[in-house]
Design a protein around this motif. Structure first.
Motif, PDB file in Angstrom:
ATOM      1  N   ALA A  73       1.109  -1.036   0.124  1.00  0.00           N
ATOM      2  CA  ALA A  73       0.033  -0.136  -0.126  1.00  0.00           C
ATOM      3  C   ALA A  73       0.835   1.116  -0.084  1.00  0.00           C
ATOM      4  O   ALA A  73       1.769   1.282   0.650  1.00  0.00           O
ATOM      5  CB  ALA A  73      -0.855   0.045   1.208  1.00  0.00           C
ATOM      6  N   MET A  74       0.510   2.201  -0.653  1.00  0.00           N
ATOM      7  CA  MET A  74       1.201   3.432  -0.868  1.00  0.00           C
ATOM      8  C   MET A  74       0.411   4.719  -0.728  1.00  0.00           C
ATOM      9  O   MET A  74      -0.945   4.508  -0.945  1.00  0.00           O
ATOM     10  CB  MET A  74       1.827   3.680  -2.293  1.00  0.00           C
ATOM     11  CG  MET A  74       2.961   2.317  -2.635  1.00  0.00           C
ATOM     12  SD  MET A  74       3.323   2.196  -4.274  1.00  0.00           S
ATOM     13  CE  MET A  74       3.954   0.643  -4.514  1.00  0.00           C
ATOM     14  N   ALA A  75       1.005   5.726  -0.262  1.00  0.00           N
ATOM     15  CA  ALA A  75       0.147   7.001  -0.547  1.00  0.00           C
ATOM     16  C   ALA A  75       0.936   8.227  -0.949  1.00  0.00           C
ATOM     17  O   ALA A  75       2.376   7.886  -1.499  1.00  0.00           O
ATOM     18  CB  ALA A  75       0.096   7.511   0.998  1.00  0.00           C
ATOM     19  N   PRO A  76       0.522   9.214  -1.874  1.00  0.00           N
ATOM     20  CA  PRO A  76       1.276  10.282  -2.296  1.00  0.00           C
ATOM     21  C   PRO A  76       2.407  10.729  -1.280  1.00  0.00           C
ATOM     22  O   PRO A  76       2.223  10.598  -0.313  1.00  0.00           O
ATOM     23  CB  PRO A  76       0.119  11.449  -2.329  1.00  0.00           C
ATOM     24  CG  PRO A  76      -1.164  10.770  -2.408  1.00  0.00           C
ATOM     25  CD  PRO A  76      -0.959   9.498  -1.455  1.00  0.00           C
ATOM     26  N   ALA A  77       3.435  11.341  -1.971  1.00  0.00           N
ATOM     27  CA  ALA A  77       4.566  11.722  -1.117  1.00  0.00           C
ATOM     28  C   ALA A  77       4.359  12.946  -0.290  1.00  0.00           C
ATOM     29  O   ALA A  77       3.291  13.757  -0.784  1.00  0.00           O
ATOM     30  CB  ALA A  77       5.737  12.344  -2.088  1.00  0.00           C
ATOM     31  N   HIS A  78       4.823  13.206   0.902  1.00  0.00           N
ATOM     32  CA  HIS A  78       4.583  14.166   1.846  1.00  0.00           C
ATOM     33  C   HIS A  78       3.149  13.947   2.754  1.00  0.00           C
ATOM     34  O   HIS A  78       2.815  14.892   3.251  1.00  0.00           O
ATOM     35  CB  HIS A  78       4.495  15.516   0.973  1.00  0.00           C
ATOM     36  CG  HIS A  78       5.665  15.769   0.062  1.00  0.00           C
ATOM     37  ND1 HIS A  78       6.898  15.889   0.681  1.00  0.00           N
ATOM     38  CD2 HIS A  78       5.728  16.063  -1.025  1.00  0.00           C
ATOM     39  CE1 HIS A  78       7.816  16.116  -0.642  1.00  0.00           C
ATOM     40  NE2 HIS A  78       6.860  16.233  -1.542  1.00  0.00           N
ATOM     41  N   THR A  79       2.734  12.743   2.762  1.00  0.00           N
ATOM     42  CA  THR A  79       1.559  12.550   3.455  1.00  0.00           C
ATOM     43  C   THR A  79       2.135  12.469   5.039  1.00  0.00           C
ATOM     44  O   THR A  79       3.377  11.942   5.183  1.00  0.00           O
ATOM     45  CB  THR A  79       0.993  11.035   3.380  1.00  0.00           C
ATOM     46  OG1 THR A  79       0.590  11.086   1.737  1.00  0.00           O
ATOM     47  CG2 THR A  79      -0.225  10.738   4.269  1.00  0.00           C
TER      48      THR A  79
END
Length: 337
Positions: A268-274
């Protein structure tokens, strides 16, 4: 005390006091910011969360995402919606989303080679994403079509070396797990299998069952039925020990190729700077889901070996894989030279 000394002391003390107030203000502002971030994570989520899968419905990633989304919905008391947005546009949509935790992505290890294969991407698969958690791995089995005159891994390698460029492998497409695992096999064994790219894993499986391709790296759970039914020959499994599901199939190490190691992971990944507190909360809640007995039973039945990681550990895995595949694709003359 002279007038000069008195004035100097007063001025110096004023400067010290002003500096102290400034430092205190900075510390208070920092503390307030930290508190705000902690409160943000504590209240997360307070609206719908989207999980984007850049692979079609019915894929392994899609199935994994839906099992986890269903449980997160119960934990968070908010809607968790899985969106299938196949291809690079789906990945790009996540990269450009607000870094607030409300848009996530679930993807396989093929994600890290996107920028190596397609130089015109509008995003960076590494820099524009933040790892949340490594979810699972799927053991791969090297299978051949039944009529191929090779019954062991070493016989296959010998056969391929006598017919350079005349044998092929099926893949679910450029950058897919089956593509990367086969290219790594080619490099290690110094063989020249030609890729037959299909539109997906289902088509690639049909291709080798029909005898259109010679070899294929197939997920363990899909291999079992086909191998036991005599539709495919299983020569080696990419695990550290034999699988109880295929006890007669040796590991690559046992078959004489210990240097072949391939981890077909999902994460699972999220946008950078979360914000880190939000990443940590999502990580902890997904880890909780992966420990639920019914989830373990369901995902293991689908062929997944459940894993876990911290966000930082997952980031390091993605970076190391990108470096590995950069060298691999350089040798295969695919993507970045």
């Amino acid at each position: 005390m002279t007038w000069f000394k008195t004035t100097w002391l007063k001025t110096t003390w004023r400067k010290i006091a002003a500096y102290g107030i400034a430092v205190l203000s900075i510390n208070l502002s920092s503390a307030q910011a930290d508190t705000a971030k902690t409160d943000l994570a504590h209240n997360f989520p307070n609206q719908m969360v989207r999980i984007v899968t850049p692979i079609g419905a019915g894929s392994a990633v899609d199935g994994l995402a839906r099992v986890i989304a269903d449980k997160l919905q119960d934990i968070w008391k908010q809607s968790v919606v899985v969106e299938n947005r196949p291809g690079m546009p789906g990945t790009a949509s996540v990269a450009k989303s607000a870094p607030d935790g409300y848009t996530l992505m679930m993807m396989s290890n093929g994600h890290v080679v996107g920028g190596l294969i397609n130089k015109s991407l509008s995003f960076d698969p590494i820099a524009d994403f933040q790892g949340v958690i490594k979810l699972a791995s799927v053991p791969l089995v090297l299978v051949t079509e039944p009529k191929l005159p090779a019954n062991t891994l070493q016989e296959l390698i010998t056969l391929a070396r006598t017919k350079p460029g005349q044998m092929n492998y099926g893949s679910a497409g450029l950058g897919s797990t089956s593509f990367l695992s086969a290219e790594l096999f080619k490099k290690i064994t110094n063989t020249n299998f030609v890729q037959i790219p299909y539109k997906g894993g289902g088509d690639a499986l049909i291709g080798i069952l029909r005898g259109d391709s010679h070899i294929y790296f197939l997920a363990l759970n899909l291999t079992v039925e086909q191998a036991k039914g005599g539709n495919l020959k299983a020569l080696a499994i990419a695990t550290s020990k034999r699988s109880p599901a295929l006890p007669n199939v040796p590991t690559f190490a046992e078959a004489g190729l210990p240097e072949y190691q391939y981890d077909a992971w999902f994460g699972a990944m999220a946008p950078a700077h979360t914000p880190v507190p939000i990443l940590n909360k999502i990580n902890a809640d997904i880890s909780r889901v992966l420990q639920m007995p019914d989830v373990i039973e369901r995902l293991q039945a689908q062929g997944f070996e459940l894993t876990s990681s911290t966000p930082d550990e997952f980031n390091e895995l993605m970076k190391s894989d990108e470096k590995l595949y950069r060298e691999l694709l350089k040798d295969t003359r695919v993507g970045t030279p």
